[in-house]
Scaffold this motif. Structure first.
Motif, mmCIF file in Angstrom:
data_model
loop_
_atom_site.group_PDB
_atom_site.id
_atom_site.type_symbol
_atom_site.label_atom_id
_atom_site.label_comp_id
_atom_site.label_asym_id
_atom_site.label_seq_id
_atom_site.Cartn_x
_atom_site.Cartn_y
_atom_site.Cartn_z
ATOM 1 N N SER A 25 0.816 -1.213 0.000
ATOM 2 C CA SER A 25 0.000 0.000 0.000
ATOM 3 C C SER A 25 0.852 1.266 0.000
ATOM 4 O O SER A 25 0.369 2.336 -0.362
ATOM 5 N N ILE A 26 2.107 1.135 0.422
ATOM 6 C CA ILE A 26 3.074 2.231 0.340
ATOM 7 C C ILE A 26 4.373 1.636 -0.202
ATOM 8 O O ILE A 26 4.522 0.415 -0.258
ATOM 9 N N SER A 27 5.298 2.482 -0.589
ATOM 10 C CA SER A 27 6.539 1.956 -1.170
ATOM 11 C C SER A 27 7.277 1.105 -0.131
ATOM 12 O O SER A 27 7.199 1.356 1.069
ATOM 13 N N VAL A 28 7.991 0.119 -0.616
ATOM 14 C CA VAL A 28 8.761 -0.768 0.253
ATOM 15 C C VAL A 28 9.762 0.044 1.067
ATOM 16 O O VAL A 28 9.912 -0.164 2.272
ATOM 17 N N SER A 29 10.432 0.992 0.431
ATOM 18 C CA SER A 29 11.443 1.777 1.149
ATOM 19 C C SER A 29 10.816 2.608 2.261
ATOM 20 O O SER A 29 11.371 2.698 3.363
ATOM 21 N N ASP A 30 9.659 3.229 2.015
ATOM 22 C CA ASP A 30 8.988 4.006 3.062
ATOM 23 C C ASP A 30 8.520 3.090 4.189
ATOM 24 O O ASP A 30 8.619 3.435 5.370
ATOM 25 N N HIS A 31 8.015 1.931 3.820
ATOM 26 C CA HIS A 31 7.520 0.983 4.820
ATOM 27 C C HIS A 31 8.674 0.506 5.709
ATOM 28 O O HIS A 31 8.577 0.527 6.942
ATOM 29 N N LEU A 32 9.772 0.095 5.083
ATOM 30 C CA LEU A 32 10.918 -0.390 5.859
ATOM 31 C C LEU A 32 11.555 0.728 6.677
ATOM 32 O O LEU A 32 11.983 0.497 7.817
ATOM 33 N N SER A 33 11.593 1.928 6.134
ATOM 34 C CA SER A 33 12.145 3.058 6.886
ATOM 35 C C SER A 33 11.341 3.313 8.156
ATOM 36 O O SER A 33 11.908 3.527 9.228
ATOM 37 N N SER A 34 10.026 3.286 8.037
ATOM 38 C CA SER A 34 9.195 3.511 9.223
ATOM 39 C C SER A 34 9.395 2.392 10.245
ATOM 40 O O SER A 34 9.432 2.643 11.454
ATOM 41 N N ILE A 35 9.568 1.181 9.767
ATOM 42 C CA ILE A 35 9.810 0.050 10.669
ATOM 43 C C ILE A 35 11.141 0.226 11.394
ATOM 44 O O ILE A 35 11.229 0.044 12.610
ATOM 45 N N LEU A 36 12.172 0.601 10.662
ATOM 46 C CA LEU A 36 13.495 0.782 11.282
ATOM 47 C C LEU A 36 13.512 1.946 12.267
ATOM 48 O O LEU A 36 14.257 1.914 13.250
ATOM 49 N N VAL A 37 12.679 2.960 12.046
ATOM 50 C CA VAL A 37 12.579 4.079 12.991
ATOM 51 C C VAL A 37 11.818 3.650 14.250
ATOM 52 O O VAL A 37 12.189 4.008 15.363
ATOM 53 N N VAL A 38 10.777 2.858 14.074
ATOM 54 C CA VAL A 38 9.919 2.504 15.200
ATOM 55 C C VAL A 38 10.524 1.435 16.112
ATOM 56 O O VAL A 38 10.228 1.397 17.310
ATOM 57 N N MET A 39 11.392 0.589 15.584
ATOM 58 C CA MET A 39 11.931 -0.510 16.393
ATOM 59 C C MET A 39 12.634 -0.042 17.671
ATOM 60 O O MET A 39 12.347 -0.572 18.753
ATOM 61 N N PRO A 40 13.551 0.931 17.621
ATOM 62 C CA PRO A 40 14.170 1.368 18.878
ATOM 63 C C PRO A 40 13.168 2.006 19.843
ATOM 64 O O PRO A 40 13.322 1.915 21.056
ATOM 65 N N MET A 41 12.136 2.622 19.285
ATOM 66 C CA MET A 41 11.099 3.212 20.135
ATOM 67 C C MET A 41 10.341 2.117 20.881
ATOM 68 O O MET A 41 10.048 2.248 22.075
ATOM 69 N N LEU A 42 10.031 1.040 20.179
ATOM 70 C CA LEU A 42 9.347 -0.087 20.812
ATOM 71 C C LEU A 42 10.234 -0.735 21.870
ATOM 72 O O LEU A 42 9.751 -1.125 22.938
ATOM 73 N N ARG A 43 11.518 -0.832 21.576
ATOM 74 C CA ARG A 43 12.443 -1.418 22.549
ATOM 75 C C ARG A 43 12.517 -0.555 23.808
ATOM 76 O O ARG A 43 12.474 -1.068 24.919
ATOM 77 N N LYS A 44 12.606 0.752 23.603
ATOM 78 C CA LYS A 44 12.657 1.676 24.740
ATOM 79 C C LYS A 44 11.396 1.568 25.598
ATOM 80 O O LYS A 44 11.452 1.676 26.812
ATOM 81 N N ALA A 45 10.262 1.306 24.949
ATOM 82 C CA ALA A 45 8.983 1.176 25.647
ATOM 83 C C ALA A 45 8.726 -0.247 26.146
ATOM 84 O O ALA A 45 7.673 -0.528 26.707
ATOM 85 N N HIS A 46 9.679 -1.156 25.925
ATOM 86 C CA HIS A 46 9.563 -2.564 26.352
ATOM 87 C C HIS A 46 8.336 -3.237 25.746
ATOM 88 O O HIS A 46 7.689 -4.061 26.388
ATOM 89 N N GLN A 47 8.067 -2.924 24.498
ATOM 90 C CA GLN A 47 6.925 -3.493 23.781
ATOM 91 C C GLN A 47 7.379 -4.717 22.993
ATOM 92 O O GLN A 47 7.467 -4.713 21.771
ATOM 93 N N TRP A 48 7.671 -5.796 23.732
ATOM 94 C CA TRP A 48 8.283 -6.982 23.127
ATOM 95 C C TRP A 48 7.393 -7.637 22.080
ATOM 96 O O TRP A 48 7.866 -8.004 21.002
ATOM 97 N N ALA A 49 6.123 -7.791 22.372
ATOM 98 C CA ALA A 49 5.214 -8.419 21.400
ATOM 99 C C ALA A 49 5.106 -7.560 20.138
ATOM 100 O O ALA A 49 5.056 -8.095 19.026
ATOM 101 N N ALA A 50 5.102 -6.254 20.287
ATOM 102 C CA ALA A 50 5.030 -5.355 19.131
ATOM 103 C C ALA A 50 6.310 -5.445 18.300
ATOM 104 O O ALA A 50 6.262 -5.324 17.070
ATOM 105 N N ILE A 51 7.456 -5.654 18.946
ATOM 106 C CA ILE A 51 8.712 -5.816 18.207
ATOM 107 C C ILE A 51 8.650 -7.076 17.339
ATOM 108 O O ILE A 51 9.061 -7.051 16.178
ATOM 109 N N ILE A 52 8.130 -8.148 17.892
ATOM 110 C CA ILE A 52 8.008 -9.396 17.126
ATOM 111 C C ILE A 52 7.088 -9.189 15.927
ATOM 112 O O ILE A 52 7.425 -9.538 14.795
ATOM 113 N N LYS A 53 5.947 -8.580 16.162
ATOM 114 C CA LYS A 53 4.984 -8.321 15.092
ATOM 115 C C LYS A 53 5.585 -7.402 14.024
ATOM 116 O O LYS A 53 5.441 -7.653 12.824
#
Length: 128
Positions: A25-53
């Protein structure tokens, strides 16, 4: 980075909407970029299940491959925190396949296999 979107509490839900968008639904590069930005945020928030998903979503978006070695590594860390060392070890091994020089993945693999008391697997990984 996400500071342009406001603080972490405000930025995370906005980024997760992009992450959760259907593949294609969006470009692969935009999708992966958003994922790579959000991962450290999820880790900082201890959102382990969200990291797996989110890691699984990254692999789906990239056509079934890991686009970056940090993605299986982060998934492995989340699985480790959730007490799933066997699955975590498999992810750390995948991170090493993507980037054989990723030392921390070897370390975490050994930790997971030590919990499982599979010292032979530790030895095999050390020889790679």
């Amino acid at each position: 980075g996400y500071q342009m979107l406001g603080d972490l509490v405000q930025a995370l839900p906005r980024l997760l909407r992009v992450v959760d968008a259907p593949a294609g639904s969006i470009s692969v590069s935009d999708h992966l970029s958003s994922i790579l930005v959000v991962m450290p945020m999820l880790r900082k928030a201890h959102q382990w299940a969200a990291i797996i998903k989110t890691s699984d979503k990254a692999r789906e978006v990239a056509g079934g491959v890991w686009a970056d070695h940090t993605l299986p590594y982060m998934k492995g860390m989340a699985l480790q925190y959730l007490g799933r060392p066997s699955e975590a070890a498999a992810c750390f091994e995948e991170a090493v396949v993507v980037n054989p020089g990723f030392h921390q993945a070897y370390v975490e693999y050994d930790k997971a296999m030590t919990v499982l008391r599979d010292f032979e697997a530790c030895r095999r990984m050390a020889q790679k």
